[in-house]
Scaffold this active site. Sequence first.
Site, short mmCIF file in Angstrom:
data_model
loop_
_atom_site.label_atom_id
_atom_site.label_comp_id
_atom_site.label_asym_id
_atom_site.label_seq_id
_atom_site.Cartn_x
_atom_site.Cartn_y
_atom_site.Cartn_z
N GLY A 53 -18.52 -1.06 -0.81
CA GLY A 53 -18.51 -1.22 -2.26
C GLY A 53 -17.56 -0.28 -2.98
O GLY A 53 -17.85 0.16 -4.09
N ARG A 54 -16.42 0.03 -2.36
CA ARG A 54 -15.42 0.93 -2.94
C ARG A 54 -16.03 2.29 -3.29
O ARG A 54 -15.66 2.94 -4.27
CB ARG A 54 -14.73 0.30 -4.15
N GLY A 55 -17.00 2.70 -2.44
CA GLY A 55 -17.62 4.01 -2.60
C GLY A 55 -18.99 3.99 -3.21
O GLY A 55 -19.70 5.01 -3.19
N SER A 98 -13.49 -3.55 1.78
CA SER A 98 -14.34 -2.75 0.88
C SER A 98 -15.82 -2.96 1.19
O SER A 98 -16.63 -3.24 0.30
CB SER A 98 -14.05 -3.08 -0.59
N TYR A 102 0.85 -1.18 0.00
CA TYR A 102 0.00 0.00 0.00
C TYR A 102 0.90 1.24 0.00
O TYR A 102 1.48 1.61 1.02
CB TYR A 102 -0.92 0.03 1.22
#
Length: 278
Positions: A189-191, A186, A36
């Site tokens: 939902g990744r935003g 996540s 990361y």
Amino acid sequence: MSFSDFYGPTDTKDTFNILNTALDNGINHIDTANVYGMGLSESRIGEFLSTLGNKDKQFFTIATKAGIKTPPGGQPTFDNSEAYLTTELEKSLKRMGVQNVDLYYIHRRDEITPIEDVVQTLLKFVKAGKINRFGFSEISPVSLTKANKIHHVAAIQSEYSLSTRFPELGLLQKTKELGTAFIAFSPVGRGLLTDIAPTKERVLESPFLKTNPRFLGGNLKANVAAVKNFQKLALEYNLSTAGLAIAWLLAKDSHIIPIPGTRSVSHLKEMIKGTETK
């Protein structure tokens, strides 16, 4: 990943604000990885930990991962060899300024190293006091079963949310059967599962999102439309959409632990509110 500019620009101050908010609200699990930001996330976490007294530092349980090689400008490859994992674990411990980590994951399985051999490597890390427990990210129920025959696998990490349901095809059931924690990354939902839908412009700001099929072309429009009724339901519960997404996961089963990432203290507080919903 949110501490390493993965979803958009951030800095050390933002990281500290989020981790202090976590500390103040009883959130004690930090999840990171060596890739990361190519060590940036671990370094920022290490800087934060260095500002704490022993009591607050011991409050946190830390998980990190290794197994993905990402050469500059090259394609990622996977490596589960003992030599590679040993080197990367030492780098991670140094960046975070700790003697050991509570949980160490194999980030991705390679095609060469038998999972039984990988478990033996991880057990050497346990014996050496470098890690307390180990797990795997994104493996199948079959692989989990093989690994667990050698030694209990503490945790499996996989993407899971109301909008990403693949773990329901067997992995959730197998982790519960084996007494293995299922770590849902996540979880919003990744935003997508948020009050403000991702725009084309916001997607283009993220190196990851702009290559993810669910955010490209007509898919983005269709996915945003699919969330509208869920957003309305969240309003009825007096929650943010992200908060309701967290509440949904927590209600699924007691062995499921969502690990949301965010660059925003206000968004973190919205998700915390979801943990208080019955």
